[in-house]
Design a protein around this motif. Sequence first.
Motif, PDB file in Angstrom:
ATOM      1  N   LEU A   1     -13.811  30.759  -9.206  1.00  0.00           N
ATOM      2  CA  LEU A   1     -13.184  30.711 -10.537  1.00  0.00           C
ATOM      3  C   LEU A   1     -14.161  30.142 -11.567  1.00  0.00           C
ATOM      4  N   SER A   2     -13.888  30.435 -12.854  1.00  0.00           N
ATOM      5  CA  SER A   2     -14.698  29.857 -13.933  1.00  0.00           C
ATOM      6  C   SER A   2     -14.327  28.386 -14.107  1.00  0.00           C
ATOM      7  N   GLY A   3     -15.134  27.655 -14.869  1.00  0.00           N
ATOM      8  CA  GLY A   3     -14.867  26.235 -15.105  1.00  0.00           C
ATOM      9  C   GLY A   3     -13.479  25.990 -15.681  1.00  0.00           C
TER      10      GLY A   3
ATOM     11  N   GLY B   1     -15.371  17.712 -20.243  1.00  0.00           N
ATOM     12  CA  GLY B   1     -16.793  17.361 -20.255  1.00  0.00           C
ATOM     13  C   GLY B   1     -17.705  18.436 -19.688  1.00  0.00           C
ATOM     14  N   ALA B   2     -17.163  19.273 -18.800  1.00  0.00           N
ATOM     15  CA  ALA B   2     -18.003  20.292 -18.169  1.00  0.00           C
ATOM     16  C   ALA B   2     -17.709  21.679 -18.730  1.00  0.00           C
ATOM     17  N   LEU B   3     -16.996  21.748 -19.862  1.00  0.00           N
ATOM     18  CA  LEU B   3     -16.544  23.053 -20.374  1.00  0.00           C
ATOM     19  C   LEU B   3     -17.117  23.337 -21.763  1.00  0.00           C
ATOM     20  N   ASP B   4     -17.265  24.632 -22.089  1.00  0.00           N
ATOM     21  CA  ASP B   4     -17.728  24.983 -23.438  1.00  0.00           C
ATOM     22  C   ASP B   4     -16.609  24.699 -24.441  1.00  0.00           C
ATOM     23  N   SER B   5     -16.931  24.797 -25.741  1.00  0.00           N
ATOM     24  CA  SER B   5     -15.965  24.287 -26.718  1.00  0.00           C
ATOM     25  C   SER B   5     -14.711  25.152 -26.803  1.00  0.00           C
TER      26      SER B   5
ATOM     27  N   GLU C   1       0.840  -1.209   0.000  1.00  0.00           N
ATOM     28  CA  GLU C   1       0.000   0.000   0.000  1.00  0.00           C
ATOM     29  C   GLU C   1       0.872   1.254   0.000  1.00  0.00           C
ATOM     30  N   LYS C   2       1.976   1.180   0.748  1.00  0.00           N
ATOM     31  CA  LYS C   2       2.862   2.342   0.849  1.00  0.00           C
ATOM     32  C   LYS C   2       3.466   2.673  -0.520  1.00  0.00           C
ATOM     33  N   LYS C   3       3.926   1.627  -1.185  1.00  0.00           N
ATOM     34  CA  LYS C   3       4.534   1.818  -2.511  1.00  0.00           C
ATOM     35  C   LYS C   3       3.484   2.336  -3.514  1.00  0.00           C
ATOM     36  N   LEU C   4       2.263   1.796  -3.424  1.00  0.00           N
ATOM     37  CA  LEU C   4       1.189   2.249  -4.315  1.00  0.00           C
ATOM     38  C   LEU C   4       0.891   3.732  -4.099  1.00  0.00           C
ATOM     39  N   ALA C   5       0.845   4.114  -2.827  1.00  0.00           N
ATOM     40  CA  ALA C   5       0.579   5.523  -2.513  1.00  0.00           C
ATOM     41  C   ALA C   5       1.666   6.401  -3.119  1.00  0.00           C
ATOM     42  N   GLN C   6       2.898   5.897  -3.059  1.00  0.00           N
ATOM     43  CA  GLN C   6       4.032   6.629  -3.619  1.00  0.00           C
ATOM     44  C   GLN C   6       3.890   6.781  -5.135  1.00  0.00           C
ATOM     45  N   ILE C   7       3.487   5.688  -5.806  1.00  0.00           N
ATOM     46  CA  ILE C   7       3.305   5.734  -7.263  1.00  0.00           C
ATOM     47  C   ILE C   7       2.215   6.743  -7.614  1.00  0.00           C
ATOM     48  N   ARG C   8       1.086   6.658  -6.884  1.00  0.00           N
ATOM     49  CA  ARG C   8      -0.027   7.577  -7.158  1.00  0.00           C
ATOM     50  C   ARG C   8       0.395   9.022  -6.937  1.00  0.00           C
ATOM     51  N   ASN C   9       1.214   9.234  -5.943  1.00  0.00           N
ATOM     52  CA  ASN C   9       1.606  10.594  -5.581  1.00  0.00           C
ATOM     53  C   ASN C   9       2.685  11.169  -6.493  1.00  0.00           C
ATOM     54  N   LYS C  10       3.635  10.327  -6.903  1.00  0.00           N
ATOM     55  CA  LYS C  10       4.816  10.852  -7.599  1.00  0.00           C
ATOM     56  C   LYS C  10       4.827  10.589  -9.108  1.00  0.00           C
ATOM     57  N   LYS C  11       4.192   9.474  -9.524  1.00  0.00           N
ATOM     58  CA  LYS C  11       4.316   9.100 -10.941  1.00  0.00           C
ATOM     59  C   LYS C  11       3.111   9.512 -11.758  1.00  0.00           C
ATOM     60  N   ILE C  12       1.953   9.705 -11.049  1.00  0.00           N
ATOM     61  CA  ILE C  12       0.698   9.876 -11.768  1.00  0.00           C
ATOM     62  C   ILE C  12      -0.004  11.144 -11.306  1.00  0.00           C
ATOM     63  N   GLY C  13      -0.482  11.925 -12.263  1.00  0.00           N
ATOM     64  CA  GLY C  13      -1.338  13.066 -11.945  1.00  0.00           C
ATOM     65  C   GLY C  13      -2.712  12.814 -12.537  1.00  0.00           C
ATOM     66  N   MET C  14      -3.757  13.027 -11.727  1.00  0.00           N
ATOM     67  CA  MET C  14      -5.129  12.755 -12.185  1.00  0.00           C
ATOM     68  C   MET C  14      -5.897  14.054 -12.374  1.00  0.00           C
ATOM     69  N   VAL C  15      -6.673  14.120 -13.452  1.00  0.00           N
ATOM     70  CA  VAL C  15      -7.544  15.271 -13.703  1.00  0.00           C
ATOM     71  C   VAL C  15      -8.950  14.738 -13.961  1.00  0.00           C
ATOM     72  N   MET C  16      -9.942  15.286 -13.255  1.00  0.00           N
ATOM     73  CA  MET C  16     -11.305  14.767 -13.346  1.00  0.00           C
ATOM     74  C   MET C  16     -12.228  15.756 -14.066  1.00  0.00           C
ATOM     75  N   GLN C  17     -13.337  15.240 -14.560  1.00  0.00           N
ATOM     76  CA  GLN C  17     -14.323  16.080 -15.251  1.00  0.00           C
ATOM     77  C   GLN C  17     -14.831  17.224 -14.360  1.00  0.00           C
ATOM     78  N   ASP C  18     -15.090  16.891 -13.088  1.00  0.00           N
ATOM     79  CA  ASP C  18     -15.705  17.885 -12.187  1.00  0.00           C
ATOM     80  C   ASP C  18     -14.654  18.649 -11.363  1.00  0.00           C
ATOM     81  N   PHE C  19     -13.394  18.579 -11.789  1.00  0.00           N
ATOM     82  CA  PHE C  19     -12.255  19.324 -11.208  1.00  0.00           C
ATOM     83  C   PHE C  19     -11.812  18.787  -9.839  1.00  0.00           C
TER      84      PHE C  19
END
Length: 221
Positions: free
Chosen positions: A143-145, A171-175, A75-93
């Motif tokens: 802030l704006s979307g 998904g939540a933004l104008d074109s 779990e510790k190593k996974l947390a490290q991977i999630r924190n350092k190797k991967i950045g997540m961006v979601m539809q709803d910010f």
Amino acid sequence: MIQLHQISKIYNQGKTNAFQALHKIDLKIADGELVAIIGTSGAGKSTLLHILACIDSYESGEYYIDDTLVKNCSEKKLAQIRNKKIGMVMQDFALVDDFSALQNVMLPLDFSKSKVSEKKEKCLKALQAVGMEKFAHHQSNKLSGGQKQRVAIARAIVNEPSIILADEPTGALDSKTSSEIMELFKSLNDAGRTVIIVTHDMKIAQQCKRVIRIEDGKIVD
Ligand code: ADP
Ligand code: ADP
């Protein structure tokens, strides 16, 4: 390098409502790729992205990030991977509304032992990279979307991850705003990061260097 080998995902395994969301997925994504994952609603895009993000488990198969076999990680190593190797961006910010932009970008650094002044400097650099340094002290829900998504992207890159995963980021933004956010993802990719975007917007997908289509939990194209 990301490598999935024969990954299957079953929700509610062993129960009467068991559902296989992914069927033996094989996928290789090299460093520095810009990839769109497309498919209809329910195809399994988010499930796949959550597995790539190491926030979802799977019933069989192997997932390697570089030379690390994810299922062998503590779990510790996974947390490290999630924190350092991967950045997540979601539809709803997924920002904390009553935090400032800077405080939101600071969240992934909560566990870092660096000095507060150093952390702040890192956050301001990330905000600058997305054109939001002037808004550092603005409360996020004012802030704006498009601005919110920029702050969310700053938070995703603050630890300098090599992989950015985005789930319907426009998904939540104008074109017009969507195009601006897409330009930002392209510039993050130009700087050498692997960027993987789940979308059902073909205008977004067409701008990626590679498009993966999934249907009913299988890669079809
Ligand atoms: P997409 O992102 O392509 O819309 P998802 O990955 O969210 O698809 O979902 C794929 C399938 O798995 C859908 O049929 C969905 O209903 C199902 N599913 C997703 N999450 C769960 C869950 N937590 N429990 C049960 N079924 C789920
Ligand atoms: P998306 O289309 O972006 O994948 P969804 O609306 O399908 O989003 O899913 C939103 C959340 O609901 C996800 O966390 C997913 O795991 C969960 N979910 C989706 N389908 C089901 C389901 N059939 N049973 C339980 N949870 C589900």
